[in-house]
Design a protein around this motif. Structure first.
Motif, mmCIF file in Angstrom:
data_model
loop_
_atom_site.group_PDB
_atom_site.id
_atom_site.type_symbol
_atom_site.label_atom_id
_atom_site.label_comp_id
_atom_site.label_asym_id
_atom_site.label_seq_id
_atom_site.Cartn_x
_atom_site.Cartn_y
_atom_site.Cartn_z
ATOM 1 N N ALA A 14 21.896 1.505 11.642
ATOM 2 C CA ALA A 14 20.852 1.861 10.321
ATOM 3 C C ALA A 14 20.217 0.885 10.328
ATOM 4 O O ALA A 14 19.001 0.756 10.259
ATOM 5 C CB ALA A 14 22.018 2.346 9.552
ATOM 6 N N ALA A 15 20.594 -0.065 10.097
ATOM 7 C CA ALA A 15 20.140 -1.973 9.911
ATOM 8 C C ALA A 15 19.234 -1.927 10.888
ATOM 9 O O ALA A 15 17.845 -2.181 10.765
ATOM 10 C CB ALA A 15 21.304 -3.241 10.255
ATOM 11 N N GLY A 16 18.984 -1.406 12.270
ATOM 12 C CA GLY A 16 18.496 -2.285 13.405
ATOM 13 C C GLY A 16 17.013 -1.354 13.262
ATOM 14 O O GLY A 16 15.896 -1.766 13.543
ATOM 15 N N TYR A 17 17.481 -0.538 12.955
ATOM 16 C CA TYR A 17 16.038 0.829 12.364
ATOM 17 C C TYR A 17 15.206 0.433 11.366
ATOM 18 O O TYR A 17 14.086 0.754 10.856
ATOM 19 C CB TYR A 17 16.254 2.096 12.615
ATOM 20 N N GLY A 18 15.753 -0.079 10.412
ATOM 21 C CA GLY A 18 15.254 -0.227 9.371
ATOM 22 C C GLY A 18 14.200 -0.913 9.592
ATOM 23 O O GLY A 18 13.682 -1.608 8.602
ATOM 24 N N PHE A 19 14.753 -1.866 10.214
ATOM 25 C CA PHE A 19 14.039 -3.428 9.853
ATOM 26 C C PHE A 19 12.973 -3.188 10.654
ATOM 27 O O PHE A 19 11.965 -3.655 10.380
ATOM 28 C CB PHE A 19 15.123 -4.781 10.601
ATOM 29 N N MET A 20 13.094 -3.361 12.421
ATOM 30 C CA MET A 20 12.024 -2.112 12.909
ATOM 31 C C MET A 20 11.107 -1.798 12.436
ATOM 32 O O MET A 20 10.009 -2.159 11.929
ATOM 33 C CB MET A 20 12.217 -0.887 14.212
ATOM 34 N N GLY A 21 11.642 -0.255 10.504
ATOM 35 C CA GLY A 21 10.990 0.266 9.971
ATOM 36 C C GLY A 21 10.242 -0.431 9.261
ATOM 37 O O GLY A 21 8.651 -0.407 9.222
ATOM 38 N N ARG A 22 10.399 -1.772 8.690
ATOM 39 C CA ARG A 22 9.755 -2.775 8.255
ATOM 40 C C ARG A 22 8.682 -3.712 8.337
ATOM 41 O O ARG A 22 7.414 -3.950 7.842
ATOM 42 C CB ARG A 22 10.621 -3.621 7.005
ATOM 43 N N LEU A 23 8.278 -3.873 9.808
ATOM 44 C CA LEU A 23 7.084 -4.855 10.733
ATOM 45 C C LEU A 23 6.564 -3.996 10.651
ATOM 46 O O LEU A 23 5.268 -3.861 10.354
ATOM 47 C CB LEU A 23 8.573 -5.300 11.787
ATOM 48 N N TYR A 24 6.842 -2.447 11.457
ATOM 49 C CA TYR A 24 5.910 -1.854 12.493
ATOM 50 C C TYR A 24 5.073 -0.362 10.726
ATOM 51 O O TYR A 24 3.897 -1.005 11.028
ATOM 52 C CB TYR A 24 6.621 -0.245 12.828
ATOM 53 N N ASN A 59 0.957 -1.248 0.115
ATOM 54 C CA ASN A 59 0.165 0.079 0.271
ATOM 55 C C ASN A 59 0.667 1.484 0.393
ATOM 56 O O ASN A 59 2.186 1.407 -0.296
ATOM 57 C CB ASN A 59 -0.669 0.083 1.137
ATOM 58 N N TYR A 60 0.313 2.473 0.017
ATOM 59 C CA TYR A 60 0.997 3.733 -0.472
ATOM 60 C C TYR A 60 1.671 4.164 0.535
ATOM 61 O O TYR A 60 2.612 4.214 0.918
ATOM 62 C CB TYR A 60 0.584 4.924 -1.229
ATOM 63 N N PHE A 61 1.332 3.892 2.341
ATOM 64 C CA PHE A 61 2.081 3.849 3.180
ATOM 65 C C PHE A 61 3.229 3.004 3.177
ATOM 66 O O PHE A 61 4.471 3.555 3.349
ATOM 67 C CB PHE A 61 1.790 3.809 4.682
ATOM 68 N N GLN A 62 3.896 1.774 2.727
ATOM 69 C CA GLN A 62 4.801 1.375 3.016
ATOM 70 C C GLN A 62 5.487 1.860 1.624
ATOM 71 O O GLN A 62 6.712 1.815 1.673
ATOM 72 C CB GLN A 62 4.358 -0.057 2.737
ATOM 73 N N VAL A 63 5.121 2.441 0.781
ATOM 74 C CA VAL A 63 5.430 2.649 -0.318
ATOM 75 C C VAL A 63 6.774 4.307 -0.339
ATOM 76 O O VAL A 63 7.745 4.050 -0.174
ATOM 77 C CB VAL A 63 4.954 3.535 -1.715
ATOM 78 N N ILE A 64 6.175 5.598 1.383
ATOM 79 C CA ILE A 64 6.635 6.323 1.499
ATOM 80 C C ILE A 64 7.500 5.703 2.113
ATOM 81 O O ILE A 64 8.520 5.724 2.504
ATOM 82 C CB ILE A 64 5.683 6.651 2.253
ATOM 83 N N LEU A 65 7.447 4.693 3.095
ATOM 84 C CA LEU A 65 8.566 4.010 3.946
ATOM 85 C C LEU A 65 9.455 4.123 3.281
ATOM 86 O O LEU A 65 11.046 3.688 4.186
ATOM 87 C CB LEU A 65 7.507 3.272 5.108
ATOM 88 N N SER A 66 9.529 2.923 1.780
ATOM 89 C CA SER A 66 10.272 2.565 1.268
ATOM 90 C C SER A 66 11.644 3.841 0.915
ATOM 91 O O SER A 66 12.736 3.987 1.009
ATOM 92 C CB SER A 66 10.071 2.834 0.055
#
Length: 398
Positions: free
Chosen positions: A134-144, A3-10
């Motif tokens: 960077a990696a840790g927060y990146g993974f958190m962002g993917r799950l959230y 969805n577009y929210f995940q697109v923004i987060l990309s």
């Protein structure tokens, strides 16, 4: 993108970095003072490479025994906690709707982040600490983002981007950091092309280059030491969907399944890409193996993979005119879809449409109407399956 929210987060989220290094180590039980940059310690490569390979192949007990030894030897370093989190991410990735591993995944990431922040407090120039943050927060962002926790996801993503910038400057990290650049280059162009309303948001960022992004992903997949598998994961997804290059997607998924034959995500992706290029008998063979592994309760093989596999088998039998077998596997597709609560998925909806057509051919209009009404219940009105169901009901007076 779902969805577009995940697109923004990309744009914001640096994808999680899969660390692949470590080898001959001191005797287990010896607490070892960590070098400044543990990731660049060539003497540790063999053992961690072996452990990471076990993890990607879903042999988590073997991988985690090695991770635990590293944790004992380097108790203040973020690496072992991050590796443990990575293992739980791949448990989640098989079926992202299942939340049972969320808490332990986040706990390990938070521990890794805390240790990285302590290293950064001791030395603000520590590139490796920033790398792990960077990696840790990146993974958190993917799950959230999967959980639609948009505030948490955006916060995590922005932190990932901040620490990614801080970690630049160490030449030996460059192939790993290129993964974040590659995704930024690709999605900063892809987003405004597909979501015009988001153009003002994207305009706040530097201009990207989709083709450069793909080239960078290929470079990471070929040359990186820590992020190679994650780059391949993104490449075959982009080639299969956005870039319409099914043979490139097949090339990568075939390699990954060959390298990690017990990884259910790579297995079903390989079956899917075989199907998409018309290698149907091979797709059926792989899909039958997936269903057998589910039947035998092999770890990681569950209803979500079953939905994919049963659908490919059903489609093959439908194409060759074997309606009874097609019906059998369409029914399995529906059953697995309901078990995994994937009723809005295309495979589930398409299976119901085929079952409705079969019931109509068998003069069983009440059953046919039940199938088509189920499609209408779960498919959004603009979805092609919803329109097909409406049209079929009208045309056949169901």
């Amino acid at each position: 993108m779902r969805n577009y929210f995940q697109v923004i987060l990309s744009i914001f989220v640096l994808v999680g970095i899969s660390v692949k290094s470590m080898a001959q180590s001191p005797t287990p039980g010896d607490v070892v003072p960590a070098p400044k940059y543990l990731l660049l310690d060539k003497g540790l490569q063999y053992r961690v490479t072996k452990a990471i390979n076990s993890m990607y192949d879903f042999d988590f007990p073997t991988a985690e025994r090695d991770f635990a030894v590293i944790m004992y030897q380097y108790p203040n370093h973020p690496l072992p906690d991050f590796l443990m989190a990575l293992g739980y991410w791949w448990r989640i990735e098989v079926d992202v709707t299942n939340t049972r591993f969320d808490n332990i995944f986040i706990q390990y990431l938070e521990r890794a982040n805390d240790k990285a922040e302590e290293l950064l407090d001791q030395d603000p120039t520590n590139k490796e600490a920033a790398f792990f943050l960077a990696a840790g927060y990146g993974f958190m962002g993917r799950l959230y983002s999967e959980r639609k926790s948009w505030t948490k996801a955006t916060f995590a993503g922005r932190n990932a981007l901040k620490y990614m910038e801080m970690s630049r400057g160490e030449e030996e990290f460059n192939p790993e950091l290129l993964l974040g650049d590659a995704l930024f280059n690709y999605f900063s162009v892809w987003i405004p092309e597909n979501y015009p309303l988001l153009r003002p948001v994207v305009a706040l960022f530097p201009k990207g280059n989709k083709q450069l992004g793909l080239q960078q992903l290929e470079t990471v997949a070929s040359n990186a030491f820590y992020t190679r598998v994650e780059a391949m994961y993104f490449l075959f997804r982009l080639y299969a969907s956005e870039e319409k290059k099914p043979y490139e997607a097949l090339r990568i998924s075939e390699y990954l399944h060959g390298k990690f034959p017990n990884n259910p995500y790579f297995h079903r992706s390989y079956a899917r890409h075989l199907y998409s290029v018309g290698r149907w008998t091979e797709s059926v063979e792989q899909s039958m193996e997936i269903l057998n592994r589910i039947q035998n309760k092999q770890y990681g093989y569950e209803s979500n993979s079953g939905r994919f596999a049963a659908f490919y088998i059903a489609e093959y039998h439908n194409r060759v005119g074997n309606k009874s077998e097609a019906k059998k596997y369409y029914l399995q597709t529906v059953a697995y879809g309901e078990e995994s609560e994937s009723q809005e998925s295309g495979y589930y909806l398409h299976a119901l449409i085929q079952l409705g057509k079969m019931a109509t051919a068998e003069k069983n209009k009440p059953l046919a109407k039940k199938y088509f009404d189920t499609v209408k219940r779960y498919a959004k009105r603009k979805h092609p399956a919803h329109k097909e169901a409406r049209d079929f009901i009208k045309k056949n007076k169901l």
